[in-house]
Design a protein around this motif. Structure first.
Motif, PDB file in Angstrom:
ATOM      1  N   ILE A  13       0.866  -1.192   0.000  1.00 33.12           N
ATOM      2  CA  ILE A  13       0.000   0.000   0.000  1.00 33.12           C
ATOM      3  C   ILE A  13       0.893   1.230   0.000  1.00 33.12           C
ATOM      4  O   ILE A  13       1.769   1.376   0.856  1.00 33.12           O
ATOM      5  CB  ILE A  13      -0.913   0.034   1.256  1.00 33.12           C
ATOM      6  N   GLU A  14       0.664   2.115  -0.967  1.00 33.41           N
ATOM      7  CA  GLU A  14       1.481   3.328  -1.087  1.00 33.41           C
ATOM      8  C   GLU A  14       0.554   4.499  -1.374  1.00 33.41           C
ATOM      9  O   GLU A  14      -0.239   4.432  -2.310  1.00 33.41           O
ATOM     10  CB  GLU A  14       2.504   3.137  -2.214  1.00 33.41           C
ATOM     11  N   ASN A  15       0.639   5.551  -0.565  1.00 30.00           N
ATOM     12  CA  ASN A  15      -0.303   6.653  -0.788  1.00 30.00           C
ATOM     13  C   ASN A  15       0.261   7.810  -1.621  1.00 30.00           C
ATOM     14  O   ASN A  15      -0.433   8.773  -1.880  1.00 30.00           O
ATOM     15  CB  ASN A  15      -0.921   7.140   0.531  1.00 30.00           C
ATOM     16  N   LYS A  27       2.363   9.462  -7.305  1.00 26.19           N
ATOM     17  CA  LYS A  27       3.458   9.555  -8.283  1.00 26.19           C
ATOM     18  C   LYS A  27       4.384   8.347  -8.153  1.00 26.19           C
ATOM     19  O   LYS A  27       4.744   7.700  -9.134  1.00 26.19           O
ATOM     20  CB  LYS A  27       4.243  10.855  -8.035  1.00 26.19           C
ATOM     21  N   LYS A  28       4.717   8.045  -6.903  1.00 31.03           N
ATOM     22  CA  LYS A  28       5.583   6.899  -6.634  1.00 31.03           C
ATOM     23  C   LYS A  28       4.893   5.600  -7.072  1.00 31.03           C
ATOM     24  O   LYS A  28       5.505   4.712  -7.663  1.00 31.03           O
ATOM     25  CB  LYS A  28       5.861   6.848  -5.132  1.00 31.03           C
ATOM     26  N   LEU A  29       3.611   5.534  -6.786  1.00 31.49           N
ATOM     27  CA  LEU A  29       2.826   4.338  -7.101  1.00 31.49           C
ATOM     28  C   LEU A  29       2.896   4.013  -8.589  1.00 31.49           C
ATOM     29  O   LEU A  29       3.090   2.859  -8.985  1.00 31.49           O
ATOM     30  CB  LEU A  29       1.376   4.582  -6.678  1.00 31.49           C
ATOM     31  N   PRO A  46       7.565   6.584   6.880  1.00 33.75           N
ATOM     32  CA  PRO A  46       8.638   7.479   7.368  1.00 33.75           C
ATOM     33  C   PRO A  46       8.448   7.889   8.832  1.00 33.75           C
ATOM     34  O   PRO A  46       7.318   8.047   9.294  1.00 33.75           O
ATOM     35  CB  PRO A  46       8.512   8.716   6.464  1.00 33.75           C
ATOM     36  N   THR A  47       9.559   8.075   9.504  1.00 33.36           N
ATOM     37  CA  THR A  47       9.550   8.595  10.882  1.00 33.36           C
ATOM     38  C   THR A  47      10.596   9.716  10.959  1.00 33.36           C
ATOM     39  O   THR A  47      11.680   9.521  11.482  1.00 33.36           O
ATOM     40  CB  THR A  47       9.868   7.475  11.898  1.00 33.36           C
ATOM     41  N   PRO A  48      10.250  10.863  10.395  1.00 30.02           N
ATOM     42  CA  PRO A  48      11.216  11.982  10.339  1.00 30.02           C
ATOM     43  C   PRO A  48      11.243  12.776  11.646  1.00 30.02           C
ATOM     44  O   PRO A  48      10.627  12.388  12.639  1.00 30.02           O
ATOM     45  CB  PRO A  48      10.666  12.835   9.200  1.00 30.02           C
TER      46      PRO A  48
HETATM   47  N1  LIG Z   1      15.898   3.379   4.321  1.00 33.15           N
HETATM   48  C1  LIG Z   1      16.641   2.836   5.252  1.00 33.15           C
HETATM   49  O1  LIG Z   1      17.833   2.636   5.066  1.00 33.15           O
HETATM   50  C2  LIG Z   1      16.034   2.404   6.559  1.00 33.15           C
HETATM   51  C3  LIG Z   1      16.698   1.428   7.291  1.00 33.15           C
HETATM   52  C4  LIG Z   1      16.153   0.990   8.463  1.00 33.15           C
HETATM   53  C5  LIG Z   1      14.965   1.553   8.926  1.00 33.15           C
HETATM   54  N2  LIG Z   1      14.348   2.527   8.205  1.00 33.15           N
HETATM   55  C6  LIG Z   1      13.089   3.063   8.744  1.00 33.15           C
HETATM   56  O2  LIG Z   1      12.008   2.471   8.047  1.00 33.15           O
HETATM   57  C7  LIG Z   1      10.928   3.408   7.911  1.00 33.15           C
HETATM   58  C8  LIG Z   1      10.634   3.619   6.425  1.00 33.15           C
HETATM   59  O3  LIG Z   1      11.815   4.102   5.804  1.00 33.15           O
HETATM   60  P1  LIG Z   1      11.967   4.215   4.222  1.00 33.15           P
HETATM   61  O4  LIG Z   1      13.385   4.519   3.967  1.00 33.15           O
HETATM   62  O5  LIG Z   1      11.339   3.043   3.537  1.00 33.15           O
HETATM   63  O6  LIG Z   1      11.102   5.519   3.965  1.00 33.15           O
HETATM   64  P2  LIG Z   1      10.616   6.070   2.537  1.00 33.15           P
HETATM   65  O7  LIG Z   1      10.277   7.485   2.737  1.00 33.15           O
HETATM   66  O8  LIG Z   1      11.556   5.642   1.474  1.00 33.15           O
HETATM   67  O9  LIG Z   1       9.259   5.232   2.292  1.00 33.15           O
HETATM   68  C9  LIG Z   1       8.104   5.306   3.077  1.00 33.15           C
HETATM   69  C10 LIG Z   1       6.912   5.243   2.135  1.00 33.15           C
HETATM   70  O10 LIG Z   1       5.713   5.233   2.902  1.00 33.15           O
HETATM   71  C11 LIG Z   1       4.732   5.987   2.172  1.00 33.15           C
HETATM   72  N3  LIG Z   1       3.682   6.358   3.117  1.00 33.15           N
HETATM   73  C12 LIG Z   1       3.702   7.312   4.066  1.00 33.15           C
HETATM   74  N4  LIG Z   1       2.546   7.311   4.754  1.00 33.15           N
HETATM   75  C13 LIG Z   1       1.777   6.345   4.211  1.00 33.15           C
HETATM   76  C14 LIG Z   1       0.472   5.880   4.484  1.00 33.15           C
HETATM   77  N5  LIG Z   1      -0.274   6.383   5.478  1.00 33.15           N
HETATM   78  N6  LIG Z   1      -0.028   4.860   3.720  1.00 33.15           N
HETATM   79  C15 LIG Z   1       0.706   4.333   2.722  1.00 33.15           C
HETATM   80  N7  LIG Z   1       1.962   4.748   2.405  1.00 33.15           N
HETATM   81  C16 LIG Z   1       2.475   5.729   3.164  1.00 33.15           C
HETATM   82  C17 LIG Z   1       5.519   7.137   1.615  1.00 33.15           C
HETATM   83  O11 LIG Z   1       4.849   7.732   0.535  1.00 33.15           O
HETATM   84  C18 LIG Z   1       6.813   6.450   1.206  1.00 33.15           C
HETATM   85  O12 LIG Z   1       6.783   5.987  -0.128  1.00 33.15           O
HETATM   86  C19 LIG Z   1      11.400   4.668   8.632  1.00 33.15           C
HETATM   87  O13 LIG Z   1      10.981   4.598   9.962  1.00 33.15           O
HETATM   88  C20 LIG Z   1      12.905   4.567   8.559  1.00 33.15           C
HETATM   89  O14 LIG Z   1      13.541   5.280   9.582  1.00 33.15           O
HETATM   90  C21 LIG Z   1      14.859   2.950   7.015  1.00 33.15           C
END
Ligand SMILES: NC(=O)c1ccc[n+]([C@@H]2O[C@H](COP(=O)([O-])OP(=O)(O)OC[C@H]3O[C@@H](n4cnc5c(N)ncnc54)[C@H](O)[C@@H]3O)[C@@H](O)[C@H]2O)c1
Length: 380
Positions: A29-31, A34-36, A65-67
């Motif tokens: 599931i991706e919201n 554009k990415k989808l 994401p957890t920014p």
């Molecule tokens: N990328 C890494 O190297 C890494 C490694 C370990 C942990 N993490 C953690 O994992 C989590 C995700 O990281 P990531 O790098 O994949 O982030 P990302 O930003 O690449 O991807 C997250 C995706 O979730 C989507 N999204 C946001 N809210 C949504 C919703 N309500 N419903 C559906 N889609 C939704 C966003 O559009 C985005 O495409 C974060 O907590 C990050 O800290 C990341």
């Protein structure tokens, strides 16, 4: 197993592919529409923005994401909104796993209150390291903890289907904290080595050579390389989640806060050293930075300290361009071919970059990358 993964970013896609290779029925599931559109053609499983499709799944994994917010404090709003969207579509009890990095207590105190007590819950923080060719999702040990024994058993069973080693710990809080502590360990050690680089320069010795020498000790030492600072969305962000939780518990996370400060000041420190290297005459000098992403062989520029250095050098009046074919374009600027300059800076050493234009033109070059084997003389 029927698995739905909420969020199809770096983590969600890696999990989706691994679970799909293990034979599970996966839906992503991706919201971000554009990415989808880009994802649909590249993945081996279905991706959609339609939350109602998760109702046929028995395992739901949250990877959003957890920014940090503008005060550089945790922003759990993506986790909250994903949980609210799930609540609207889940009738029967399922196993809900959070993989997103967050402060201890996120599963119990943020996710469960939104979704209610009828489900099983587990935390299984993702540890993936982009562009790491040795350690991936299948061979990096996975920490798992459920809120109940049944949740732990089911989550362990799921991760065992594609991870070589799954380690269950006693509570989701331990799993959540372990993930933060791992990245804090890196953040603090990077800050220490960045501070050491400044000490070494003041003492007139090479930090790089000193670290190499210290690394010959076969025990009790782990080398970290000095650099422009920290980037990406883990090392500059995750420790602040721990510091925040620590503050709420009444404990001062002084190491974390100091490490953040030291790392954040590195671009400014390096710009000042470059100015000195150029005899104090930096205004109008042609400088080119190779590698503006935060890490070698990835295109991600989030929180990249190379971009901060670029800005600092421009503030000092230098004429700065950059070369990074992986990034291509950033902040309205495009990657430029390497060319004759007054100073070339290797900020991030991507593989396979042909530095010959700098060599042929005998441009002065400094290497600020953390790769110890670039063959260029290290500046720090
Ligand atoms: N990328 C890494 O190297 C890494 C490694 C370990 C942990 N993490 C953690 O994992 C989590 C995700 O990281 P990531 O790098 O994949 O982030 P990302 O930003 O690449 O991807 C997250 C995706 O979730 C989507 N999204 C946001 N809210 C949504 C919703 N309500 N419903 C559906 N889609 C939704 C966003 O559009 C985005 O495409 C974060 O907590 C990050 O800290 C990341």
């Amino acid at each position: 197993m029927r698995v739905a993964i909420i969020g199809q970013g770096y983590v969600g896609k890696a999990l989706g592919s691994a679970a799909s290779r293990a034979g599970h029925q996966v839906i992503g599931i991706e919201n971000d529409l554009k990415k989808l559109a880009q994802l649909s053609s590249s993945l081996s499983y279905e991706v959609t923005d339609d939350y109602s499709k998760v109702s046929s799944s028995t395992i739901l994994v949250i990877a959003v994401p957890t920014p940090l917010d503008e005060k550089r404090e945790p922003d759990p709003s993506f986790i909250e909104s994903a949980s609210r969207s799930l609540k609207g579509v889940l009738d029967s009890p399922v196993l809900i796993i959070n993989e997103s990095t967050s402060f201890p207590g996120t599963l119990r105190n943020v996710i469960v209150p939104i979704l209610g007590n009828k489900h099983l819950y587990a935390s299984a923080p993702e540890r993936i390291d982009p562009a790491n060719e040795i350690w991936g999702i299948e061979n990096t040990p996975r920490l798992v903890a459920g809120l109940s024994d049944e949740a732990t058993t089911r989550a362990v069973e799921f991760y065992r289907s594609f991870c070589k080693e799954v380690i269950s710990v006693s509570s989701p809080e331990v799993a959540e904290a372990a993930k933060l502590f791992e990245n804090t360990f890196r953040q603090v050690n990077i800050a220490l080595v960045n501070e050491f680089a400044q000490i070494a320069d003041a003492l007139g010795i090479s930090a790089f050579e000193t670290i190499k020498a210290a690394s010959s000790k076969p025990y009790g030492f782990m080398p970290f390389m000095p650099s422009i600072g920290v980037g990406g969305h883990c090392i500059p962000v995750d420790p602040s989640y721990l510091s925040f939780a620590s503050g709420l518990a009444g404990v001062d996370a002084s190491f974390i806060d100091l490490a953040n400060k030291v790392n954040a000041l590195m671009p400014e420190y390096i710009a000042a050293r470059i100015e000195k290297l150029l005899g104090g005459k930096i205004a109008g000098k042609k400088i080119q930075i190779a590698g503006i992403s935060y890490k070698a062989d990835v295109s991600d520029t989030r929180e990249s300290p190379s971009l901060a250095l670029l800005e600092k050098l421009r503030d000092l009046g230098a004429d700065v361009t950059w070369h990074d074919e992986l990034v291509g374009a950033c902040n309205g600027e495009k990657s430029r071919k390497l060319e004759a300059v007054d100073l070339g800076i290797i900020a991030t050493a991507h593989s396979g970059v042909d530095y010959s234009p700098w060599k042929i033109s005998q441009s002065m070059v400094i290497d600020l990358s953390t790769n110890p084997n670039t063959g260029w003389k290290k500046f720090l």
